[in-house]
Design an enzyme around this catalytic site. Structure first.
Site, mmCIF file in Angstrom:
data_model
loop_
_atom_site.group_PDB
_atom_site.id
_atom_site.type_symbol
_atom_site.label_atom_id
_atom_site.label_comp_id
_atom_site.label_asym_id
_atom_site.label_seq_id
_atom_site.Cartn_x
_atom_site.Cartn_y
_atom_site.Cartn_z
ATOM 1 C CD GLU A 289 -3.193 0.367 2.101
ATOM 2 O OE1 GLU A 289 -4.175 -0.531 1.823
ATOM 3 O OE2 GLU A 289 -3.440 1.044 3.036
ATOM 4 C CG HIS A 318 6.069 -30.244 1.562
ATOM 5 N ND1 HIS A 318 6.595 -31.309 0.956
ATOM 6 C CD2 HIS A 318 6.893 -29.705 2.519
ATOM 7 C CE1 HIS A 318 7.630 -31.519 1.904
ATOM 8 N NE2 HIS A 318 7.665 -30.764 2.880
ATOM 9 C CE LYS A 432 -11.237 3.261 2.181
ATOM 10 N NZ LYS A 432 -10.261 4.234 3.080
HETATM 11 O O1 PA5 Z 1 -3.020 1.981 6.201
HETATM 12 C C1 PA5 Z 1 -3.963 2.471 5.678
HETATM 13 O O2 PA5 Z 1 -4.283 3.419 5.953
HETATM 14 C C2 PA5 Z 1 -5.133 1.637 5.792
HETATM 15 O O3 PA5 Z 1 -4.793 0.245 5.611
HETATM 16 C C3 PA5 Z 1 -6.113 1.482 6.885
HETATM 17 O O4 PA5 Z 1 -5.594 1.260 7.941
HETATM 18 C C4 PA5 Z 1 -7.285 0.817 6.454
HETATM 19 O O5 PA5 Z 1 -8.103 1.198 5.480
HETATM 20 C C5 PA5 Z 1 -8.620 0.991 7.735
HETATM 21 O O6 PA5 Z 1 -8.681 2.563 7.694
HETATM 22 P P1 PA5 Z 1 -9.251 2.892 9.028
HETATM 23 O O7 PA5 Z 1 -8.712 2.615 10.321
HETATM 24 O O8 PA5 Z 1 -9.472 4.389 8.919
HETATM 25 O O9 PA5 Z 1 -10.750 2.348 9.364
#
Ligand code: PA5
Length: 446
Positions: A289, A318, A432
């Protein structure tokens, strides 16, 4: 320092290996020195606050105190996703008894732990076959306070609590969210719920050492103090050491060079310990990410990013290793190796007439695991597959603290090499928004 990063099988020579020539590291050195300096500056300006979380005494004590009441509960359910779930789970699996939830309460000395990080109706509903809401503390974690999956889980949880304990439902909830903003914070205010703050400047996947990870860790009786000491020690090393001795720099630089200069975009983190597989899972999100980006920091379309993969030794020998050894030359490997396991398991001598059992007798399961890790590494090396090893003398809280911090800082340095912003995630926004639209959220109909 507990951890050691061994990069000898990532550099060429040895002649057999398709590694990175040392001159590549020399070429990257000016950029890396600049990245270290920039991170130091960002820290001073408050733009890299995850580095200083181990020193945030006030928040640490807040979490420690909030956790004291968890002793009254049989179950602890964490509802969160992505950065709000993977870190706490990695910490739990790294340090708790491997079958924690199945132990007697007297041996467990902490609530059973469940993570709801998906919206699979079968899983969510089935959880309530196992837990009595009246004996459960629910920790709802969302930094933004608006993530659909966590919002949906909260509705189910609150409804189940209201049906089970009526007006006392609020006593079963601790919310971890932004201190000011978001709908979850608004709910906290309106319903007067107990809440813990996630510093606004710490991104989700860098938030393990905020109440996101610390509160569950305290509730589960994990060694938070040493976790923080380890993280702090690693932060110091990764900010002070020069590029050649700096484990975060070496990790980032080698993986960057394998991806961009050697056509090895697939980066497999292979844990040779069940305890460490969730750490690889956490890293997979952090790395993907943070580095998978369309735009450079100066706004050009570059479409970059490595593909992190997790694997488990010896199990995946395996499953995956055939591909790793003989498949395309598009991968690099990061072994997570444990030198001393918590327990020793001797292999009894028996059935000596059967050669497949005879040679094992008198050895230990520990030795077999160590040998299999070395053998896979050697086989990969011989097959010209570069690899490095992050060595854990033992899986302790301090060593895990070091690992989390090392990989977070490496992500920042890799971001500098790829010339992307490792702290944002614009690519997940579109999905989203389409979800909100399809589910009829106000303001998203067009
Ligand atoms: O690293 C990030 O920003 C994302 O993976 C968030 O942690 C994830 O989308 C969850 O977001 P939130 O904590 O706002 O619910």
């Amino acid at each position: 320092m507990h951890l050691k990063l061994d990069i000898s099988n990532a550099l060429s020579p040895p002649a057999a290996l398709d590694g990175i020539p040392p001159s590549t590291l020399t070429e990257l050195q000016p950029k890396l020195t600049e990245a270290i300096e920039r991170l130091k500056q960002q820290r001073q300006q408050g733009n890299a606050p995850f580095l200083d979380l181990p020193d945030d005494k006030e928040t640490i004590e807040l979490c420690r105190n909030a956790a004291t009441r968890s002793k009254n509960f049989e179950n602890f359910v964490l509802a969160g996703i992505g950065g709000s779930a993977l870190g706490p789970y990695a910490l739990f699996r790294g340090l708790a008894h491997p079958f924690h939830n199945l132990l007697d309460a007297s041996r467990r000395q902490a609530p059973r732990f469940f993570v709801l990080d998906n919206i699979d109706p079968d899983t969510i509903d089935a959880l309530f076959d196992l837990i009595d809401p009246a004996r459960t503390l629910f920790n709802i974690i969302s930094k933004s306070g608006s993530t659909a999956e966590t919002a949906a889980a909260s509705l189910v949880i609150i409804d189940a609590l209201k049906k089970s304990v009526g007006k006392k439902w609020k006593e079963h909830i601790v919310v971890t969210t932004d201190p000011e903003k978001g709908d979850l914070r608004q709910l906290v205010r309106e319903e007067n719920l107990e809440a813990l703050p996630i510093p606004p400047s710490v991104g989700g996947r860098f938030s393990l050492l905020t109440p996101v990870g610390l509160f569950p860790a305290f509730c589960l009786g994990l060694d938070v103090d040493n976790l923080l000491l380890g993280a702090k020690a690693m932060a110091d090393v990764c900010l002070k050491a020069g590029p050649r001795e700096n484990p975060a720099v070496l990790f980032a630089a080698l993986l960057y060079a394998f991806d961009t200069q050697c056509s090895r975009p697939i980066q497999v983190m292979m844990a040779y310990a069940d305890r460490l597989l969730p750490l690889a899972d956490w890293w997979r999100q952090l790395w993907a990410e943070s580095l998978g980006k369309r735009l450079s920091t100066d706004g050009k379309e570059i479409f970059v990013g490595p593909t992190p993969v997790k694997a488990l030794g010896a199990t995946d020998q395996h499953s995956q290793v055939q591909l790793y050894i003989e498949g395309p030359q598009d991968k690099v490997f990061i072994f997570l190796e444990v030198q001393e396991f918590e327990r020793d398991v001797p292999l009894p001598s028996a059935f000596g007439h059967l050669s497949s059992l005879e040679y094992l007798g008198g050895k230990t399961m520990n030795r077999l695991m160590a040998v299999e890790c070395s053998a896979t590494r050697e086989a990969l090396t011989k097959a010209k597959r570069p690899n490095m090893t992050l060595k854990f003398p033992k899986v302790t809280a301090a060593a895990l603290g070091e690992a989390f911090m090392l990989l977070e800082i490496a992500t920042i340095y890799a971001g500098a090499l790829y010339n992307v912003n490792p702290l944002d995630q614009p690519g997940v926004e579109h999905g989203k928004i389409l979800t909100y639209k399809a589910m009829g959220r106000k303001g998203y109909d067009d």
